[in-house]
Each structure stands twice: as C-alpha cells, then as structure tokens.
Design a protein around this motif. Structure first.
Motif, PDB file in Angstrom:
ATOM      1  N   ASP A 189      42.770  12.468 -41.604  1.00  0.00           N
ATOM      2  CA  ASP A 189      43.653  12.224 -40.892  1.00  0.00           C
ATOM      3  C   ASP A 189      43.255  11.132 -39.409  1.00  0.00           C
ATOM      4  O   ASP A 189      43.683  11.644 -38.667  1.00  0.00           O
ATOM      5  CB  ASP A 189      43.833  13.303 -40.624  1.00  0.00           C
ATOM      6  N   ALA A 190      42.395  10.075 -40.054  1.00  0.00           N
ATOM      7  CA  ALA A 190      41.558   9.636 -38.650  1.00  0.00           C
ATOM      8  C   ALA A 190      42.544   7.980 -38.971  1.00  0.00           C
ATOM      9  O   ALA A 190      42.948   7.971 -40.212  1.00  0.00           O
ATOM     10  CB  ALA A 190      40.329   9.191 -38.358  1.00  0.00           C
ATOM     11  N   VAL A 191      42.570   7.272 -37.590  1.00  0.00           N
ATOM     12  CA  VAL A 191      43.458   6.009 -38.251  1.00  0.00           C
ATOM     13  C   VAL A 191      41.813   4.839 -37.872  1.00  0.00           C
ATOM     14  O   VAL A 191      40.948   5.204 -37.453  1.00  0.00           O
ATOM     15  CB  VAL A 191      44.535   5.569 -36.571  1.00  0.00           C
ATOM     16  N   ILE A 192      41.955   4.198 -38.799  1.00  0.00           N
ATOM     17  CA  ILE A 192      41.138   2.998 -38.302  1.00  0.00           C
ATOM     18  C   ILE A 192      41.072   1.190 -37.653  1.00  0.00           C
ATOM     19  O   ILE A 192      42.392   0.815 -37.989  1.00  0.00           O
ATOM     20  CB  ILE A 192      40.256   2.613 -40.468  1.00  0.00           C
ATOM     21  N   SER A 193      40.399   1.307 -36.875  1.00  0.00           N
ATOM     22  CA  SER A 193      41.013  -0.422 -35.880  1.00  0.00           C
ATOM     23  C   SER A 193      40.218  -1.204 -36.109  1.00  0.00           C
ATOM     24  O   SER A 193      39.051  -1.066 -35.867  1.00  0.00           O
ATOM     25  CB  SER A 193      40.803   0.086 -34.683  1.00  0.00           C
ATOM     26  N   VAL A 194      40.347  -2.510 -36.929  1.00  0.00           N
ATOM     27  CA  VAL A 194      39.193  -3.395 -37.330  1.00  0.00           C
ATOM     28  C   VAL A 194      39.201  -4.117 -36.392  1.00  0.00           C
ATOM     29  O   VAL A 194      40.587  -4.719 -35.990  1.00  0.00           O
ATOM     30  CB  VAL A 194      39.663  -3.738 -39.035  1.00  0.00           C
ATOM     31  N   ASP A 195      38.462  -5.098 -36.450  1.00  0.00           N
ATOM     32  CA  ASP A 195      37.893  -6.296 -35.013  1.00  0.00           C
ATOM     33  C   ASP A 195      37.569  -7.743 -36.250  1.00  0.00           C
ATOM     34  O   ASP A 195      36.520  -7.211 -36.863  1.00  0.00           O
ATOM     35  CB  ASP A 195      36.717  -5.918 -33.845  1.00  0.00           C
ATOM     36  N   GLY A 196      38.694  -8.124 -36.296  1.00  0.00           N
ATOM     37  CA  GLY A 196      38.455  -9.120 -37.597  1.00  0.00           C
ATOM     38  C   GLY A 196      38.237 -10.309 -37.017  1.00  0.00           C
ATOM     39  O   GLY A 196      38.923 -11.325 -37.518  1.00  0.00           O
ATOM     40  N   ALA A 197      37.571 -10.059 -35.375  1.00  0.00           N
ATOM     41  CA  ALA A 197      37.747 -11.720 -34.549  1.00  0.00           C
ATOM     42  C   ALA A 197      36.720 -12.767 -35.598  1.00  0.00           C
ATOM     43  O   ALA A 197      37.057 -13.689 -35.996  1.00  0.00           O
ATOM     44  CB  ALA A 197      36.809 -11.548 -33.470  1.00  0.00           C
TER      45      ALA A 197
ATOM     46  N   GLY B 168      49.500  -3.617 -36.244  1.00  0.00           N
ATOM     47  CA  GLY B 168      49.607  -2.635 -36.398  1.00  0.00           C
ATOM     48  C   GLY B 168      50.670  -1.899 -37.126  1.00  0.00           C
ATOM     49  O   GLY B 168      51.710  -2.025 -37.484  1.00  0.00           O
ATOM     50  N   LYS B 169      50.196  -0.942 -38.181  1.00  0.00           N
ATOM     51  CA  LYS B 169      51.510  -0.066 -38.960  1.00  0.00           C
ATOM     52  C   LYS B 169      52.354   0.331 -38.347  1.00  0.00           C
ATOM     53  O   LYS B 169      52.142   0.787 -37.120  1.00  0.00           O
ATOM     54  CB  LYS B 169      50.697   0.961 -39.807  1.00  0.00           C
ATOM     55  N   ARG B 170      53.619  -0.359 -38.532  1.00  0.00           N
ATOM     56  CA  ARG B 170      54.903  -0.615 -38.050  1.00  0.00           C
ATOM     57  C   ARG B 170      55.357   1.181 -37.282  1.00  0.00           C
ATOM     58  O   ARG B 170      55.556   1.154 -36.330  1.00  0.00           O
ATOM     59  CB  ARG B 170      56.291  -0.369 -38.533  1.00  0.00           C
TER      60      ARG B 170
ATOM     61  N   LEU C 209      44.290  -2.877 -26.010  1.00  0.00           N
ATOM     62  CA  LEU C 209      45.933  -1.806 -26.072  1.00  0.00           C
ATOM     63  C   LEU C 209      46.505  -0.292 -26.607  1.00  0.00           C
ATOM     64  O   LEU C 209      46.690  -0.023 -26.253  1.00  0.00           O
ATOM     65  CB  LEU C 209      46.642  -3.326 -27.077  1.00  0.00           C
ATOM     66  N   VAL C 210      45.311  -0.906 -28.015  1.00  0.00           N
ATOM     67  CA  VAL C 210      44.743   0.496 -28.992  1.00  0.00           C
ATOM     68  C   VAL C 210      44.278   1.647 -28.241  1.00  0.00           C
ATOM     69  O   VAL C 210      45.070   2.733 -28.674  1.00  0.00           O
ATOM     70  CB  VAL C 210      45.061  -0.380 -30.558  1.00  0.00           C
ATOM     71  N   ALA C 211      43.474   0.993 -27.739  1.00  0.00           N
ATOM     72  CA  ALA C 211      42.748   1.621 -27.188  1.00  0.00           C
ATOM     73  C   ALA C 211      43.194   3.046 -25.666  1.00  0.00           C
ATOM     74  O   ALA C 211      43.697   4.211 -25.585  1.00  0.00           O
ATOM     75  CB  ALA C 211      41.295   1.332 -26.604  1.00  0.00           C
ATOM     76  N   ARG C 212      44.130   2.238 -24.929  1.00  0.00           N
ATOM     77  CA  ARG C 212      45.254   2.895 -23.958  1.00  0.00           C
ATOM     78  C   ARG C 212      46.198   3.283 -24.562  1.00  0.00           C
ATOM     79  O   ARG C 212      47.098   3.768 -24.050  1.00  0.00           O
ATOM     80  CB  ARG C 212      45.291   1.429 -23.028  1.00  0.00           C
ATOM     81  N   SER C 213      47.141   2.758 -25.904  1.00  0.00           N
ATOM     82  CA  SER C 213      48.329   3.354 -25.456  1.00  0.00           C
ATOM     83  C   SER C 213      47.825   4.384 -26.966  1.00  0.00           C
ATOM     84  O   SER C 213      48.710   5.270 -26.206  1.00  0.00           O
ATOM     85  CB  SER C 213      49.179   2.319 -26.691  1.00  0.00           C
ATOM     86  N   TYR C 214      47.512   4.129 -27.577  1.00  0.00           N
ATOM     87  CA  TYR C 214      47.846   5.001 -29.268  1.00  0.00           C
ATOM     88  C   TYR C 214      46.603   5.899 -28.609  1.00  0.00           C
ATOM     89  O   TYR C 214      46.360   6.987 -29.137  1.00  0.00           O
ATOM     90  CB  TYR C 214      47.260   4.089 -30.727  1.00  0.00           C
ATOM     91  N   GLY C 215      45.618   5.374 -28.048  1.00  0.00           N
ATOM     92  CA  GLY C 215      44.196   6.268 -27.818  1.00  0.00           C
ATOM     93  C   GLY C 215      44.376   7.335 -27.089  1.00  0.00           C
ATOM     94  O   GLY C 215      44.258   8.836 -26.877  1.00  0.00           O
ATOM     95  N   ASP C 216      44.968   6.682 -25.350  1.00  0.00           N
ATOM     96  CA  ASP C 216      45.150   8.271 -25.364  1.00  0.00           C
ATOM     97  C   ASP C 216      46.389   9.149 -25.106  1.00  0.00           C
ATOM     98  O   ASP C 216      46.450  10.649 -24.594  1.00  0.00           O
ATOM     99  CB  ASP C 216      46.571   6.739 -23.405  1.00  0.00           C
ATOM    100  N   ALA C 217      47.568   8.417 -25.925  1.00  0.00           N
ATOM    101  CA  ALA C 217      48.035   9.909 -26.487  1.00  0.00           C
ATOM    102  C   ALA C 217      47.703  10.167 -28.071  1.00  0.00           C
ATOM    103  O   ALA C 217      48.748  11.372 -28.512  1.00  0.00           O
ATOM    104  CB  ALA C 217      49.407   8.607 -27.582  1.00  0.00           C
ATOM    105  N   ASN C 218      46.314  10.153 -28.661  1.00  0.00           N
ATOM    106  CA  ASN C 218      46.525  11.469 -29.929  1.00  0.00           C
ATOM    107  C   ASN C 218      44.962  11.752 -29.724  1.00  0.00           C
ATOM    108  O   ASN C 218      44.669  12.255 -30.356  1.00  0.00           O
ATOM    109  CB  ASN C 218      46.569  10.103 -31.092  1.00  0.00           C
ATOM    110  N   VAL C 219      44.424  11.012 -28.540  1.00  0.00           N
ATOM    111  CA  VAL C 219      43.085  11.606 -28.725  1.00  0.00           C
ATOM    112  C   VAL C 219      42.830  12.284 -27.940  1.00  0.00           C
ATOM    113  O   VAL C 219      43.221  12.724 -26.300  1.00  0.00           O
ATOM    114  CB  VAL C 219      41.687  10.024 -28.101  1.00  0.00           C
ATOM    115  N   GLU C 220      41.666  13.872 -27.930  1.00  0.00           N
ATOM    116  CA  GLU C 220      42.527  14.939 -27.125  1.00  0.00           C
ATOM    117  C   GLU C 220      41.231  15.163 -26.584  1.00  0.00           C
ATOM    118  O   GLU C 220      39.865  15.270 -27.200  1.00  0.00           O
ATOM    119  CB  GLU C 220      42.723  16.549 -27.073  1.00  0.00           C
ATOM    120  N   GLU C 221      40.006  16.055 -25.863  1.00  0.00           N
ATOM    121  CA  GLU C 221      38.877  16.968 -25.502  1.00  0.00           C
ATOM    122  C   GLU C 221      39.003  17.837 -26.812  1.00  0.00           C
ATOM    123  O   GLU C 221      39.018  17.875 -27.765  1.00  0.00           O
ATOM    124  CB  GLU C 221      39.166  17.743 -24.455  1.00  0.00           C
TER     125      GLU C 221
END
Length: 415
Positions: free
Chosen positions: A199-207, A243-245, A105-117
């Motif tokens: 200014d990067a975000v961090i996504s943590v796998d907490g499994a 996720g942060k609100r 979800l993070v990769a598809r939603s946040y990633g697609d909107a914020n990562v560029e070439e």
C-alpha cells in the motif's frame, strides 16, 4: 508510433543540430555530456522562435486571436506529452520547471499529507540529489525513517533486497529509472508491484530514461513519474510530473496565484481543476511548445532505433576505454547499462581529465554529478562521465579515447 525507424542515420541527424557544427579549441566538437543537458535540434528552436514571432501571448485568459493560438499550442503540447508516455488522462500531465520541481511537488503535497511519524520512505544511494534531498526533508518534517535499498558491488539493486526493504510501514518508494552516474537501469515495474503490495506509492525519477526509451506509465504502473525537457532535445526550464489522476485529485497545490485559482473571495480561495491547480502563474508556454516538438522529433526517430544506436555506441566506448591501463569504469557491465560511462584514472583528478580532453574538443562532465551519497559509496570524491545520444558517433568515441590516452601520457610524464 515510437517504432518507425530501424536504424538511425546519424550523419543526417547531426545536420539538425547547429551547435555541433563548430570547433572547440581548434578541434571538432565531440559533445559527450547529454546526461547533463542534451543539444537542441533546429526543429525545436524554430517552433520556439515561431511562438515568439507570431503568437506570443498568455494562455487561458484572453479571448483574442493570439491568446487562443497560445492556449491551443500549450494544451496541444500537454496532449502530445500524454500520448508520448502513454498516460490515460490529459489531467495527469502537470508542467513544471523540471524533474527537481516535479519531485518536490510530490514530496511537499502528497508526502506532507500522507506520511506520518514512524512511517518509512525508501530510496537508494544511487539517487540524484533531486530525488533524495526532498525525501530527507520530508522525513525530518514528519519524523519518518529514510531507508535505503542495498546495492550490489556493480551498483544494481536486486528484487529480493527491494522486498526485504519495503514494509507495511513504507509510504513512499522513490527511485531513479536510470542512474545518471552508473547507467544502472532499475526494474521500476517490479519495484512498483512490491510497493503497491504494501500500500505504498512509487515516485520515479525518469530524467535519464525518458529521452532514451519508450515510456509507458500505465504498463509500469507507477504513481508518479518525473522528467525534464532539456535532457531530451527540448528547451531548459520545462519538466513534467505525471501522476495518477485519483492521487492528483486529492493533493493540494504548493504554489498559489494566477491561473491555478477557481474563485477568490476576500478571505478564501478555491482551486482550478486538474492539472491547472498545480501550475500557478503564467505557465511555461514557449517551453512546453518546444518540448512537444522534441517529443515529435524523438518519435520520428523511433525508440527501437535510438536504443540500438546507444547500445552499440556504449559497448564500443566501454571496450575502448576499458582497455586503457589505469582507467576504472564504475557501474554494471556494458550489456546491462544505459548510455553512460563514469570513470576515473587512478592518479589523475577527474577535473584535470575533463579539462585536458576539452583541449581536444571533447566535452565530458566531471564532479560528483549531484550524487554525493553515491560518490561516498564508490569511495570517490568525484568522477568523470561520458554520455551518449542520437547525435553521437564512433568518431566521437575515438576522439574521446585518443584524448584520454594523451591525458594519461601527459600526466605520467616526469618533468
């Protein structure tokens, strides 16, 4: 709240797990595969059964009594999870099918909107496939660069290497809190600070961390944090994305349909408020209720006691296994690892090891553990793994060690 007990009464805990009261191949069951899936106590089984027997209904829609009870149970579960990981707002808790779905979800939603070439996504080679493949695919979609933080020979990352890897082109840092193979515990708080400085975000796998330690997402200052119910005494098929609100508010859903809708016209639609906009379709009602009960069970035990028990057990197992000639243990030293020991015999395939110890009632995992880049880094095609939790004892370890010695003797015998 999470620090009630000083020590675990493991003999009493075992009584809560009906599956452990059985023999496998004529031997007492020593279940040492919690890193894959934990066992489930009667308390969790009972609340799920109660839901289906007493108030099985859909949520957020009906005004009848059963619907209201189901809605209360589901949303109370969300509040329980919020409190459990110390999130600030209930809207920051999104129920998913598991850690994998949350990361995607993070990769598809946040990633697609914020990562560029030309942007960078930073990971490590110790990641579970669920925390590397979504970022590989994002990098391909956006023509971005996937970068890896170097690891020490013991399978840890040094902060200076993190600082050297993350740059102003880095948009996302994706890292596991605890390695499911090596037991490495990463300092995600320090890594988050470095990511945010660029200014990067961090996504943590907490499994692998959430079941075993007190998680405070505000103190860690992580932007996204994902975990699964089935690794922390809960049911399968349920996970959580924190996720942060402010980030979640700006993100678009990646699934569409019932419940996540605010209004639908013939040619357009608008989305419901957080967190419902990310929970399309009938949600995981029974599973969420079961997860909340698992949370309460762990809180009652207390994470100080859980960690002390696992540390003692892991160090005991490490010493016993390390003394077996021809057995190699991978990862950090015993004092710096979580309750996971991954190992191989020099001349015995790990699948043969797992099959052999199973004849002695011992359940361990063998394979690449959904971490093939790490296997390549180790120079192995696969490994065997023992993992420990609140219901394990030194007797389980002794049973494993005895089975390993028997396995070594059997495969060393010249026919």
């Amino acid at each position: 709240m999470n620090r009630m007990a000083e020590t675990l009464n493991v003999n009493e805990i075992i009584k809560d797990f009906p599956i452990l009261n059985q023999q496998v191949n004529g031997k007492r069951l020593a279940y040492l595969d919690t890193s894959a899936t934990s066992q489930t106590p009667s308390q969790v089984i009972d609340v799920i059964s109660d839901y289906y027997q007493r108030y099985n209904s859909n949520v957020h829609r009906g005004v009848h009594t059963l619907g209201a009870l189901a809605t209360d149970g589901y949303e109370n579960a969300r509040e329980t999870v919020r409190r459990f990981i110390h999130a600030q707002y209930f809207e920051e808790i999104v129920f998913t099918r598991g850690t994998t779905a949350a990361i995607n979800l993070v990769a598809r939603s946040y990633g697609d909107a914020n990562v560029e070439e030309g942007d960078e996504i930073v990971v490590t080679e110790m990641e579970h496939h669920a925390n590397i493949v979504p970022w590989q695919e994002l990098a391909k979609r956006k023509n971005a660069q996937l970068k890896f933080i170097p690891m020490t020979p013991e399978g840890e990352v040094k902060i200076e290497d993190v600082e050297d890897t993350i740059t102003d082109r880095t948009k996302i840092v994706a890292i596991t809190h605890v390695s499911n193979v090596l037991g490495t515990i990463n300092d995600v708080k320090a890594i988050a600070e470095i990511a945010h400085a660029h200014d990067a975000v961090i996504s943590v796998d907490g499994a692998q961390s959430t079941p075993h330690m007190d998680i405070d997402v505000q103190d860690l200052d992580v932007d996204f944090f994902s975990f699964s119910g089935h690794k922390m005494l809960g049911p399968t098929g349920i996970g959580v994305l924190y996720g942060k609100r402010d980030l979640l508010l700006d993100m678009e859903p990646i699934e569409y349909g019932g419940d996540m809708i605010d209004f639908v016209s013939k040619y357009d639609a608008s989305w419901a408020d957080l967190p419902t906009k990310f929970e399309a379709g009938t949600p995981l009602i029974a599973e969420a209720i079961g997860l909340a009960e698992a949370v309460r069970y762990l809180e009652k035990l207390g994470f100080d006691a859980i960690q002390a028990h696992e540390k003692e057990l892991t160090e005991y197992a490490y010493d016993q296994m390390n003394a077996i000639e021809g057995l190699e243990i991978y990862g950090p030293p015993k004092e710096r690892r979580a309750g996971v020991i991954t190992f191989n015999f020099t001349d015995i395939h790990p699948h043969d090891v797992a099959t052999a110890v199973d004849t002695e009632g011992v359940a361990v995992r063998a394979g690449h553990h959904c971490a093939q880049p790490l296997m390549k880094w180790l120079g192995q095609s696969s490994t065997a793994r023992a993992s420990f939790y609140v219901y394990n004892t030194k007797e389980d370890v002794d049973q494993l060690v005895h089975a390993l010695k028997q396995t070594k003797e059997f495969f060393s015998y010249e026919f």
